[in-house]
Design a protein around this motif. Structure first.
Motif, PDB file in Angstrom:
ATOM      1  N   LEU A  46      64.815  42.784  50.258  1.00  0.00           N
ATOM      2  CA  LEU A  46      66.231  43.135  50.180  1.00  0.00           C
ATOM      3  C   LEU A  46      67.100  41.883  50.188  1.00  0.00           C
ATOM      4  N   ALA A  47      66.755  40.937  51.054  1.00  0.00           N
ATOM      5  CA  ALA A  47      67.523  39.694  51.122  1.00  0.00           C
ATOM      6  C   ALA A  47      67.460  38.938  49.800  1.00  0.00           C
ATOM      7  N   GLU A  48      66.292  38.934  49.165  1.00  0.00           N
ATOM      8  CA  GLU A  48      66.145  38.249  47.881  1.00  0.00           C
ATOM      9  C   GLU A  48      67.011  38.904  46.808  1.00  0.00           C
ATOM     10  N   LEU A  49      67.008  40.241  46.780  1.00  0.00           N
ATOM     11  CA  LEU A  49      67.802  40.951  45.776  1.00  0.00           C
ATOM     12  C   LEU A  49      69.296  40.721  45.980  1.00  0.00           C
ATOM     13  N   GLU A  50      69.729  40.786  47.243  1.00  0.00           N
ATOM     14  CA  GLU A  50      71.150  40.586  47.510  1.00  0.00           C
ATOM     15  C   GLU A  50      71.576  39.163  47.190  1.00  0.00           C
ATOM     16  N   ALA A  51      70.687  38.201  47.462  1.00  0.00           N
ATOM     17  CA  ALA A  51      71.007  36.810  47.146  1.00  0.00           C
ATOM     18  C   ALA A  51      71.145  36.624  45.638  1.00  0.00           C
ATOM     19  N   ALA A  52      70.237  37.247  44.893  1.00  0.00           N
ATOM     20  CA  ALA A  52      70.297  37.137  43.435  1.00  0.00           C
ATOM     21  C   ALA A  52      71.532  37.841  42.889  1.00  0.00           C
ATOM     22  N   LYS A  53      71.861  38.986  43.473  1.00  0.00           N
ATOM     23  CA  LYS A  53      73.017  39.751  42.999  1.00  0.00           C
ATOM     24  C   LYS A  53      74.321  39.003  43.247  1.00  0.00           C
ATOM     25  N   ASN A  54      74.401  38.320  44.389  1.00  0.00           N
ATOM     26  CA  ASN A  54      75.637  37.636  44.757  1.00  0.00           C
ATOM     27  C   ASN A  54      75.762  36.252  44.141  1.00  0.00           C
ATOM     28  N   SER A  55      74.676  35.765  43.525  1.00  0.00           N
ATOM     29  CA  SER A  55      74.732  34.441  42.901  1.00  0.00           C
ATOM     30  C   SER A  55      75.320  34.553  41.505  1.00  0.00           C
ATOM     31  N   ASN A  56      75.541  33.429  40.868  1.00  0.00           N
ATOM     32  CA  ASN A  56      76.075  33.407  39.504  1.00  0.00           C
ATOM     33  C   ASN A  56      74.978  33.481  38.465  1.00  0.00           C
ATOM     34  N   ALA A  57      73.718  33.494  38.900  1.00  0.00           N
ATOM     35  CA  ALA A  57      72.618  33.540  37.943  1.00  0.00           C
ATOM     36  C   ALA A  57      72.606  34.888  37.263  1.00  0.00           C
ATOM     37  N   PRO A  58      72.324  34.944  35.995  1.00  0.00           N
ATOM     38  CA  PRO A  58      72.305  36.209  35.270  1.00  0.00           C
ATOM     39  C   PRO A  58      71.159  37.075  35.737  1.00  0.00           C
ATOM     40  N   LEU A  59      71.387  38.391  35.806  1.00  0.00           N
ATOM     41  CA  LEU A  59      70.363  39.348  36.166  1.00  0.00           C
ATOM     42  C   LEU A  59      69.894  40.053  34.912  1.00  0.00           C
ATOM     43  N   GLY A  60      68.664  40.343  34.805  1.00  0.00           N
ATOM     44  CA  GLY A  60      68.156  41.048  33.640  1.00  0.00           C
ATOM     45  C   GLY A  60      66.842  40.478  33.201  1.00  0.00           C
ATOM     46  N   SER A  61      66.387  40.951  32.076  1.00  0.00           N
ATOM     47  CA  SER A  61      65.075  40.536  31.600  1.00  0.00           C
ATOM     48  C   SER A  61      65.128  39.249  30.808  1.00  0.00           C
ATOM     49  N   GLN A  93      71.606  46.862  42.172  1.00  0.00           N
ATOM     50  CA  GLN A  93      72.337  47.526  43.246  1.00  0.00           C
ATOM     51  C   GLN A  93      71.624  48.803  43.687  1.00  0.00           C
ATOM     52  N   LEU A  94      71.123  49.568  42.709  1.00  0.00           N
ATOM     53  CA  LEU A  94      70.383  50.791  43.035  1.00  0.00           C
ATOM     54  C   LEU A  94      69.123  50.472  43.842  1.00  0.00           C
ATOM     55  N   GLN A  95      68.447  49.404  43.438  1.00  0.00           N
ATOM     56  CA  GLN A  95      67.232  49.015  44.160  1.00  0.00           C
ATOM     57  C   GLN A  95      67.564  48.564  45.579  1.00  0.00           C
ATOM     58  N   ILE A  96      68.693  47.855  45.710  1.00  0.00           N
ATOM     59  CA  ILE A  96      69.124  47.413  47.042  1.00  0.00           C
ATOM     60  C   ILE A  96      69.406  48.616  47.942  1.00  0.00           C
ATOM     61  N   GLU A  97      70.132  49.606  47.416  1.00  0.00           N
ATOM     62  CA  GLU A  97      70.456  50.793  48.204  1.00  0.00           C
ATOM     63  C   GLU A  97      69.193  51.561  48.586  1.00  0.00           C
ATOM     64  N   LYS A  98      68.252  51.625  47.653  1.00  0.00           N
ATOM     65  CA  LYS A  98      66.990  52.319  47.936  1.00  0.00           C
ATOM     66  C   LYS A  98      66.213  51.615  49.044  1.00  0.00           C
ATOM     67  N   LEU A  99      66.175  50.278  48.973  1.00  0.00           N
ATOM     68  CA  LEU A  99      65.475  49.514  50.008  1.00  0.00           C
ATOM     69  C   LEU A  99      66.147  49.689  51.365  1.00  0.00           C
ATOM     70  N   LYS A 100      67.484  49.692  51.368  1.00  0.00           N
ATOM     71  CA  LYS A 100      68.204  49.882  52.629  1.00  0.00           C
ATOM     72  C   LYS A 100      67.866  51.232  53.257  1.00  0.00           C
ATOM     73  N   GLN A 101      67.791  52.260  52.416  1.00  0.00           N
ATOM     74  CA  GLN A 101      67.464  53.595  52.917  1.00  0.00           C
ATOM     75  C   GLN A 101      66.043  53.646  53.478  1.00  0.00           C
ATOM     76  N   GLU A 102      65.097  53.033  52.765  1.00  0.00           N
ATOM     77  CA  GLU A 102      63.706  53.018  53.233  1.00  0.00           C
ATOM     78  C   GLU A 102      63.586  52.281  54.566  1.00  0.00           C
ATOM     79  N   ILE A 103      64.290  51.153  54.673  1.00  0.00           N
ATOM     80  CA  ILE A 103      64.243  50.376  55.913  1.00  0.00           C
ATOM     81  C   ILE A 103      64.825  51.181  57.071  1.00  0.00           C
TER      82      ILE A 103
END
Length: 229
Positions: A46-61, A93-103
């Motif tokens: 979760l921390a890795e995903l949030e860090a990537a989401k909040n950074s300026n690096a592009p997300l995607g394939s 964001q969806l993956q982050i929310e899912k991980l938060k719920q599982e945790i």
């Protein structure tokens, strides 16, 4: 109090002690539950995903090089597609929310298990303490019976005649009419009344109603003066 009551009480105490031990083991097992490792793993992801989401690096394939110069000289820097970038962000964001719920669910399960184990342990401990407090007078009486002076021993039990012959250990303390209790282990199983006394021997009569489950007299049984209470 007879021997059977003492044995039942001791057995009950041992069972309760075993119950407490089992609950303590269960509690320790809960604390070392593999779900704790799973929670740690998910929190790291979760921390890795949030860090990537909040950074300026592009997300995607698509991967974009920061190097504007290739082997052939200047290369135009690729610009990520806004729609792809938005889709990747939403997916993250969806993956982050899912991980938060599982945790959260795993943590709740662990907390509930630990609380149940703690509650069961406290209840078992309280039950044992109450039982021990309740049995303190009985234990004290059993100790007095065990330490009582030996007055005589059963020589022979004549079942048909309902008579007992006894061998007197303390002639100065045993007289006709004296009530003696039959001591077996640390309990009293019945009582006798001394009849005719001659030298170091005497005859005695079992007292009806003092034997639980019927008259039970054996050769060698110890005879004592029963405690007052």
């Amino acid at each position: 109090m007879n021997t059977m009551k003492i044995l039942i009480g001791a057995t009950f105490a041992l069972l309760l002690a075993g119950l407490i031990t089992s609950y303590q083991t269960m509690k320790n097992n809960e604390k070392s539950d593999p779900r704790a490792a799973e929670i740690e793993k998910l929190e790291k992801r979760l921390a890795e995903l949030e860090a990537a989401k909040n950074s300026n690096a592009p997300l995607g394939s698509n991967n974009f090089s920061n190097n504007q110069y290739g082997s052939g000289g200047f290369q135009p820097q690729a610009v990520p597609n806004p729609l792809e970038q938005q889709a990747a962000t939403q997916a993250a964001q969806l993956q982050i929310e899912k991980l938060k719920q599982e945790i959260a669910e795993l943590k709740n399960d662990n907390e509930d298990s630990v609380k149940k184990a703690d509650l069961a342990e406290r209840e078992a401990q309280a039950l044992l303490e109450n039982e021990m407090d309740r049995r303190q007078p009985e234990m004290a009486r059993a100790n007095r019976i065990k330490q009582a002076l030996l007055m005589a021993r059963v020589e022979k039990w004549y079942e048909e005649e309902k008579l007992v012959t006894i061998l007197i250990e303390r002639p100065e303390d045993v007289q006709s009419g004296l009530i003696l209790a039959i001591r077996r282990n640390s309990g009293i199983i019945g009582r006798l009344q001394v009849g005719t006394v001659e030298n170091n021997k005497a005859v005695a009569d079992p007292i009806p109603g003092s034997f639980l489950g019927g008259v039970d007299i054996r050769e060698g049984d110890e005879l004592i003066v029963p405690p007052a209470y």
